[in-house]
Write an enzyme that holds these catalytic residues in place. Structure first.
Site, PDB file in Angstrom:
ATOM      1  N   SER A 155       0.788  -1.239   0.000  1.00 30.58           N
ATOM      2  CA  SER A 155       0.000   0.000   0.000  1.00 30.58           C
ATOM      3  C   SER A 155       0.815   1.280   0.000  1.00 30.58           C
ATOM      4  O   SER A 155       0.249   2.363  -0.161  1.00 30.58           O
ATOM      5  CB  SER A 155      -0.957   0.016   1.199  1.00 30.58           C
ATOM      6  OG  SER A 155      -2.084  -0.798   0.936  1.00 30.58           O
ATOM      7  N   LYS A 158       0.377   3.911  -2.736  1.00 25.35           N
ATOM      8  CA  LYS A 158      -0.637   4.967  -2.686  1.00 25.35           C
ATOM      9  C   LYS A 158       0.005   6.357  -2.595  1.00 25.35           C
ATOM     10  O   LYS A 158      -0.633   7.354  -2.941  1.00 25.35           O
ATOM     11  CB  LYS A 158      -1.590   4.743  -1.516  1.00 25.35           C
ATOM     12  CG  LYS A 158      -2.487   3.514  -1.662  1.00 25.35           C
ATOM     13  CD  LYS A 158      -3.422   3.385  -0.467  1.00 25.35           C
ATOM     14  CE  LYS A 158      -4.433   2.249  -0.640  1.00 25.35           C
ATOM     15  NZ  LYS A 158      -3.869   0.931  -0.381  1.00 25.35           N
ATOM     16  N   SER A 329      -5.645   3.805   4.256  1.00 18.70           N
ATOM     17  CA  SER A 329      -5.221   2.856   3.230  1.00 18.70           C
ATOM     18  C   SER A 329      -6.440   2.388   2.440  1.00 18.70           C
ATOM     19  O   SER A 329      -6.710   1.197   2.304  1.00 18.70           O
ATOM     20  CB  SER A 329      -4.486   1.659   3.838  1.00 18.70           C
ATOM     21  OG  SER A 329      -3.731   0.993   2.844  1.00 18.70           O
TER      22      SER A 329
END
Length: 490
Positions: A155, A158, A329
């Protein structure tokens, strides 16, 4: 076919190729001091917000705090929390940051290496660790350990997704969902713009607008109308390569509540397999309650070219969406932002189009994208690759005072022990609590942490630690946290 991902993000976790990229021109000269002062000032303001108003402020600007308080919160990956109703109260915190000045003493790379070297070999980090630490004020890489090695980021990707979206669209951009009425006033089309945060309450407001427009045409009650829905803004496959999966809904231009079926606003959840159809049926119900007669069941169709817009809902500003993406997230918002970037860059709004758009925008920002591969915008795909050097360069770019539109990349980072996916990662009295701000990342065997911390000299440092081959998040996360905490003590 993409490798299947097993239960991604089940717990909280996320060199400059040319340091001269981060420069500020003033009367033809390049100065770093302004960058140092502005970057560190931004973090000081964020820390002040935490102390003054508690963790949910999360360093957001005042206008966005009001928006965040009013808006429904959404989340992405499951992080083991048992309090979906919201963040827990923050413990009392000491002064989080020392005075930050542009004249802070230079960081000693040797001291940094001495602090980190014993920690990079922690067994919990698995078979391979790559790392980068950069002084955001100078762009100098202070520590590198395989810093240019492409790794699976989970993640932490991102950070790249939100940076690209903010750079292309600007922090004030809002995603519009509209209702369009045909010239004969017999067909109403709900047109999806790609806002995954659309809610039933928003559809009710749109239905009331549409009903008023129909009544202006001389009908009371309004209608009857046929209802269609248009999802043509997005192209390519709707399903993420890991789908069906409780961490992400089908990626479509029209959905409500991120396709969640259990009323949750974050974490894994059962997802509908027909987000657009569900949204259209909810809109039909809202129209009926608003006094509009709807004939038959909604069907998918493009709005007529001559149709006029009779209702519009706009999402929260992109700055707020980016912050929510990073704090919680949120996989669904991340994929939406990647597609919005693709549209703005003239690419198809698909996984492939988003990959090209994000890559090209980061190149435009003069970032070191060598070895990077953006298979998706959320980090759920194991084909994703980034280098630690790229992540620290992204964070330093967000601290550039000449690019205030990128600041949500920093203000959206979870705060250790206070907010988002780091709210349960640090104990109350842990050395890094309130000091570390970082995006977490977890897939099975992959653990990452990338963010910022202020060292004892008052320097804002950007760091990225990417580990692979770990046997468990429970072993990897404390080791990553120890690395980040060590930066605050040097």
């Amino acid at each position: 076919m993409a490798e299947q991902v097993e239960e991604p993000s089940v717990r909280p976790s996320d060199p400059w190729r040319g340091p001269k990229f981060l420069t500020t021109k003033h009367n033809g000269s390049h100065t770093w001091q302004v960058i140092a002062g502005s970057a560190t000032l931004g973090l000081a303001v964020a820390a002040g917000a935490v102390l003054a108003a508690g963790p949910w402020d999360n360093g957001q600007r005042k206008a966005e705090r009001a928006l965040a308080a009013a808006a429904d919160r959404t989340g992405g990956a499951h992080h083991g929390r048992t309090t979906p109703e919201g963040p827990r109260p923050a413990p009392s915190a000491p002064a989080v940051l020392p005075a930050l000045t542009a004249a802070a003493a230079a960081q000693d790379p040797a001291g940094l290496r001495a602090a980190l070297t014993p920690l990079v070999d922690a067994p919990g980090l698995g078979k391979k660790l790559a790392a980068s630490v950069v002084d955001t004020a100078t762009g100098e890489q202070l520590y590198g350990h395989g810093a240019t090695t492409p790794m699976t980021p989970a993640s932490t990707i991102k950070i790249a997704t939100t940076t690209a979206a903010l750079s292309v669209l600007g922090p004030d951009h809002r995603i519009a969902t509209t209702a369009a009425l045909s010239p004969d006033s017999r067909t109403l089309t709900l047109v999806g713009g790609g806002d995954p945060t659309l809610a039933k309450a928003d559809l009710r407001a749109m239905a009331a607008e549409a009903a008023d427009a129909l009544r202006e045409d001389g009908e009371d009650p309004a209608g009857p109308v046929r209802l269609t829905y248009d999802v043509s803004r997005y192209t390519g496959p709707e399903l993420h390569p890991i789908s069906p999966n409780e961490n992400i809904a089908p990626v479509t231009a029209l959905m409500i509540d991120e396709g969640r079926l259990d009323g949750s606003d974050r974490g894994p959840a059962d997802r509908t397999d027909d987000p657009a159809g569900d949204a259209a049926r909810a809109f039909a119900e809202a129209l009926e309650k608003a006094g509009v007669q709807v004939t038959g069941a909604p069907r998918e169709a493009r709005a007529a070219d001559e149709a006029r817009t009779v209702a519009t809902h706009r999402s929260a500003p992109l700055s707020a969406l980016a912050e929510r993406t990073l704090t919680n997230s949120d996989n669904d918002i991340a994929e939406a932002l990647a597609r919005q970037t693709a549209i703005a860059k003239g690419e198809k709004a698909s996984f492939a189009g988003a990959r090209r758009a994000v890559t090209n925008e980061l190149k435009k920002l003069q970032l070191p994208v060598g070895g990077a591969h953006f298979a998706d915008g959320s980090g759920l795909d194991r084909k994703d690759r980034v280098t630690p050097a790229l992540l620290t360069a992204l964070l330093a770019r967000a601290a550039d005072p000449d690019r205030p539109g990128l600041r949500p990349v920093l203000t959206g980072l979870p705060i250790a022990g206070f907010s988002g996916t780091l709210d349960g990662r640090y104990e109350r009295d842990a050395a890094g609590t309130g000091l570390v701000r970082a995006k977490t990342g977890t897939l099975r065997g992959v653990n990452s942490l990338a963010g910022t911390v202020v060292d004892r000299q008052g320097r804002l440092l950007a760091f990225a630690f990417l580990a692979s081959g770990s046997t468990s998040a429970a072993g990897a996360e404390p080791a990553l946290d120890a690395l980040a905490t060590a930066l605050a003590g040097v």
